[in-house]
Design an enzyme around this catalytic site. Structure first.
Site, PDB file in Angstrom:
ATOM      1  N   HIS A   1       1.162  -2.615 -32.125  1.00  0.00           N
ATOM      2  CA  HIS A   1       2.624  -2.666 -32.141  1.00  0.00           C
ATOM      3  C   HIS A   1       3.139  -2.231 -30.771  1.00  0.00           C
ATOM      4  CE1 HIS A   1       6.607  -2.722 -33.978  1.00  0.00           C
ATOM      5  NE2 HIS A   1       6.867  -1.641 -33.265  1.00  0.00           N
TER       6      HIS A   1
ATOM      7  N   GLU B   1       7.771  12.884  20.566  1.00  0.00           N
ATOM      8  CA  GLU B   1       6.438  13.410  20.888  1.00  0.00           C
ATOM      9  C   GLU B   1       6.185  13.032  22.330  1.00  0.00           C
ATOM     10  OE1 GLU B   1       2.830  13.364  21.895  1.00  0.00           O
ATOM     11  OE2 GLU B   1       2.314  12.068  20.189  1.00  0.00           O
TER      12      GLU B   1
ATOM     13  N   CYS C   1      -2.836  12.140  24.162  1.00  0.00           N
ATOM     14  CA  CYS C   1      -1.680  13.015  24.354  1.00  0.00           C
ATOM     15  C   CYS C   1      -2.037  14.487  24.245  1.00  0.00           C
ATOM     16  CB  CYS C   1      -0.569  12.660  23.375  1.00  0.00           C
ATOM     17  SG  CYS C   1      -1.108  12.575  21.662  1.00  0.00           S
TER      18      CYS C   1
END
Length: 902
Positions: free
Chosen positions: A106, A673, A707
């Protein structure tokens, strides 16, 4: 176990198939009689397998079981009845007959929504949770004991079809099979259904699916989607019944422009807009329906309601005529009750049902080289002639979504064929720049041109921003459930992984990255980044906040975390794909759209990424890529009034200019950054072998184009000479060469201008009195190769002690043994504060130094150990804001406080 399967439909067929796979014996299948000469899928499959199939039109007469039907059933001696989907009333003599009784599927969480229209009512009542129940059959209506239940989230725009196909069908099949398994093992529970919350809902039929306009828009939306596709929510306009499909609910915001359409009973006229038919509730809120169906069964896009009939019929080529006849034959196979398929034959009036739509879509896919139609397409072209016209237009590329056309540059390199896009990517399409302007992107290994790349102009930038704004404000991206957005980002990560070797090869030839490093870091970490942030999509949430109550009333304050809008992202050339991923993944996770400018010298992996984003299903306009000059693109993005955020990685001087422009234009949010001169302090009590190895990596990793590279090494005096000696010995072993050679340690510098700056940097160091121990010059071979370089005796006032080289240049200074505070003062005597490091075996010293170093990242007894979950960003003139980790999301979200008085 011996099982009788009682039911019908594709769902019943799949349950039947899975039970056979589990090793159960299906002793018989009971299904509905053939309709118009066509067998139900469950019965058809069972007949092919030689299983006894019974097609009783009914099991009972006047409430009593038909004896001969029951006897035929009992003769099979089933131990369990499985009812996956059954539209017939089965007598209790059959239900209770087997040893284990009967189980029924169901599609609701019982006891809520008992009845034959459970899915409809789940949506019509706006339930947030749906699901299914497998229960033991009894003599009530869906009242039997519960065996198992499974739940799912109901999405805001779910229809009966979408929730069924996404969850109720696939998970329901699994649930039925699991229930049988539990019964076979003797572990199946019987849980009494609670009485609290129980509902019985009547069956939805066309006559009770008329829309009541005197209710809020969200309730109207729920009613329409709860009747989509069957029976279909309808209203009457101009004495004609219109049925609505594909509803989406929009809370707040101004109504779009459109042509008004009077709807009797509605609080205000509807609007026919380019996105559909906008309808209004009695609360002034709005919903939009995508498709409209007329009484004759013809369906059209709601946006086309006032438009004239389609243009003149296409003239079919000889090949298209053959396709037409093959499709006509497919219609004939489906519509077996029709003697001849005429051009005017209507698919549905000739007896087709929803199941036949699926079959027709698959037939077309098979006959037309994989042409993928949607079920809706059949409803919009119900007559054969209309259907053929639609199919041919799709085959010609004249209809539906625009095909992604890519003018690849193909290279046979690295033992593979690399296919590289080289045009601007705007609004889901690759295109030339205004005026066809372009430039050469150069392979740093030999200095030759890889290909021409489109050079974005001001008009291109404005077009990209407009596309991103439209996608954010009106596109699917802004309406999408966060979890669905996460699925797309996961898919994008999967595609990047599938193309990992191709991406790494492009990265190598465009940036000079050593291929093995490109695989692991440039591309590998990019994939990890998208996967990490994809997982955050459905976890962005606000808070409830206690505030002083406005007595005698009360207050509730909560916060919402919302996307910013159109974001401009400008990235550098050292990690072309990884820098894209670090910023774009967080940006998209937050729900923003993006205009990205890759470095002019390394645009190719960004453009390949754009291609993969389309294949992943990212909607058009969400991602836009503009190669070209930073002075033009970066400046225009910073100045543009429709851009609300800039994320920048690059030099400090350019970062300052961007910050100024963002302030003057519209006070954009900014994250920067910027440059670094990261100190690495190595004490005498370190693990010297590791310090030498990691010290070299801190400087020479990725050719020094890093970096967070250690811009200056501070060595305790007692280990200085030994450290330098070992480093020189190791540097001499490094192989300089072609980055695609798997044995290469050190590839070329990124581009010619950077190589020239490195040569000048080293010349300055020598002039100022630095001792050049090794390297310092260009390698004598084609390309932009520079020797790994070592300077010692560098004092604090020298240029090379203060400024970063951004290359493979190790700058070494001494400090007196034991002078911790002295070396910290020297290390912090810099305007930069991106990263730093310390090597020592003394944990107290390590913690003290890590506390005192003025940098966004401190590495202890390691270096370059970044991770997608750890925030990354600098202090001072190295910028502000974070990439990676949960904190990165803050850069792309805004917080709204909402206070309610009640």
């Amino acid at each position: 176990m011996k099982i009788a399967v009682i039911g019908q439909s594709l769902f019943g067929r799949e349950v039947y198939r899975e039970l056979l796979k589990e090793g159960h014996q299906v002793v018989g299948v009971f299904t509905i009689p053939d309709k118009n000469g066509k067998a139900d899928p469950l019965g058809a499959d069972a007949e092919k397998d030689g299983i006894p199939v019974f097609k009783f039109p009914r099991w009972r007469v006047k409430g009593q079981a038909i004896p001969e039907v029951v006897e035929k059933y009992k003769a099979l001696e089933a131990e369990l009845n499985v009812l996956p989907f059954c539209s017939q009333f089965i007598p209790m003599e059959v239900i209770d007959c087997p040893k284990h009784g009967s189980i029924i599927y169901h599609p609701s969480i019982l006891p809520r929504h008992r009845g034959a229209s459970a899915i409809n009512w789940t949506l019509m009542q706006g339930d947030k949770i749906g699901g299914f129940t497998v229960f033991w059959a009894d003599d009530g209506l869906d009242t039997g004991d519960i065996l198992l239940q499974r739940q799912c989230e109901v999405l805001p725009d779910d229809t009966v079809n979408t929730i069924y196909n996404r969850f109720l069908f696939p998970e329901g099949v699994k649930g039925m099979v699991e229930a049988v398994r539990l019964i076979a093992e003797g572990n199946a529970p019987r849980i009494k259904q609670p009485t609290e919350g129980a509902t019985y809902d009547p069956m939805q039929k066309k006559e009770n699916a008329k829309i009541n306009w005197d209710q809020p828009a969200e309730d109207i939306h729920n009613f329409i989607r709860g009747n989509d596709k069957v029976p279909g929510a309808w209203t009457v306009v101009d004495d004609q019944q219109l049925t609505f499909f594909g509803s989406s609910f929009t809370r707040n915001g101004p109504a779009p422009d459109g042509q008004p359409l009077e709807i009797p009973g509605a609080s205000r006229p509807a609007l026919v807009t380019k996105t559909g038919l906008v309808l209004f509730g009695n609360d002034g809120e709005r919903l939009t329906v995508k498709n409209i169906q007329f009484e004759d069964g013809k369906m059209i896009p709601a946006s086309q309601y006032f438009k004239t009939a389609d243009s003149a019929a296409l003239q079919l080529s000889e090949e298209e005529q053959k396709v037409s006849e093959e499709i006509r034959a497919a219609w004939r196979r489906i519509l077996t009750n029709v003697s001849e398929i005429e051009d005017s034959t209507d698919f549905f009036k000739a007896g087709a049902a929803s199941m036949d739509v699926v079959r027709l879509v698959e037939e077309v896919k098979l006959k037309c080289n994989g042409l993928q139609l949607q079920n809706e397409d059949v409803y919009m072209a119900t007559k054969f002639e209309e259907f053929i016209q639609m199919v041919v237009r799709r085959m010609r590329g004249e209809d539906g979504e625009e095909e992604l056309v890519i003018d690849y540059v193909e290279k046979e390199i690295n033992n593979m064929t690399v296919k590289i896009p080289h045009q601007l990517f705007i609004n889901g399409q690759f295109m030339d720049a205004e005026g066809g302007k372009s430039y050469d992107t150069i392979n740093p290994t030999d200095g030759t041109a890889i290909c021409k790349v489109s050079l974005a102009q001001i008009s291109d930038i404005d077009r990209a921003v407009a596309a991103a704004k439209e996608a954010f404000e009106n596109g699917e991206w802004g309406k999408m459930n966060p979890r669905d957005r996460g699925r797309l980002l996961y898919r994008l990560a999967d595609l990047m992984e599938e193309h990992q070797e191709e991406l790494a090869t492009i990265e190598s030839i465009d940036s000079g990255a050593v291929y093995t490093l490109a695989l692991k870091t440039h591309v590998g970490m990019s994939i990890q980044t998208f996967r990490y942030f994809a997982g955050w999509c459905d976890k962005i949430q606000g808070r409830t906040i206690p505030i002083n109550q406005a007595r005698p009333n009360r207050n509730l304050t909560f916060t919402r975390r919302e996307p910013i809008g159109v974001c401009g992202i400008v990235i550098p050339w050292n990690y072309p794909l990884m820098m894209l991923a670090w910023k774009t993944a967080a940006c998209l996770t937050a729900g923003n759209t993006v205009v990205l400018k890759p470095a002019q010298v390394t645009p190719l992996t960004a453009l390949k990424f754009a291609e993969l984003s389309v294949k992943a299903g990212i909607p058009k306009g969400v991602i836009n890529i503009l190669p070209g000059a930073g002075s033009l693109i970066g400046q225009r993005l910073s100045d543009h009034p429709d851009v609300r955020k800039i994320g920048f990685t690059g030099s400090t001087p350019i970062g300052k200019q961007i910050m100024k422009s963002c302030a003057v234009s519209n006070v954009k949010k900014v994250s920067l950054e910027l440059g670094g001169k990261s100190p690495l302090i190595i004490f005498h009590d370190c693990d010297l072998d590791k310090a030498v190895r990691m010290g070299m990596s801190s400087v020479f990793f990725n050719k020094g184009e890093n970096c967070i590279a250690a811009g200056r090494l501070f060595l305790e005096e007692s280990i200085h000479d030994e450290f330098v000696k070992r480093v020189v010995e190791e540097v001499k072993k490094m192989k300089i060469g072609d980055p695609l050679d798997r044995s290469t340690d050190h590839g070329p510098q990124n581009h010619k201008a950077h190589l020239d700056k490195l040569i000048e940097y080293c010349q300055t160091g020598v002039k100022e009195g630095g001792k050049l121990v090794y390297g310092g010059k260009q390698v004598e071979r084609p390309g932009f190769f520079f020797e790994p370089t070592i300077f010692t005796d560098v004092t604090d006032e020298m240029f090379i002690a203060k400024e970063e080289s951004f290359g493979p240049v190790m700058i070494i200074s001494k400090f007196n043994d034991g002078d911790i505070d002295g070396v910290l003062k020297r290390a912090n005597d810099s305007e930069f504060g991106l990263a730093s490091g310390v090597f020592t075996k003394d944990i107290n010293k390590a913690l003290y130094v890590s506390e005192k170093l003025q940098a966004g990242t401190v590495f202890v007894n390691t270096y370059n150990k970044t991770d997608v979950a750890a925030p990354f960003g600098g202090f001072k003139q190295s910028g502000f804001g974070k990439d990676l980790g949960e904190e990165a999301l803050n850069e792309y979200l805004k917080t709204k406080a909402v206070t309610i008085e009640y």
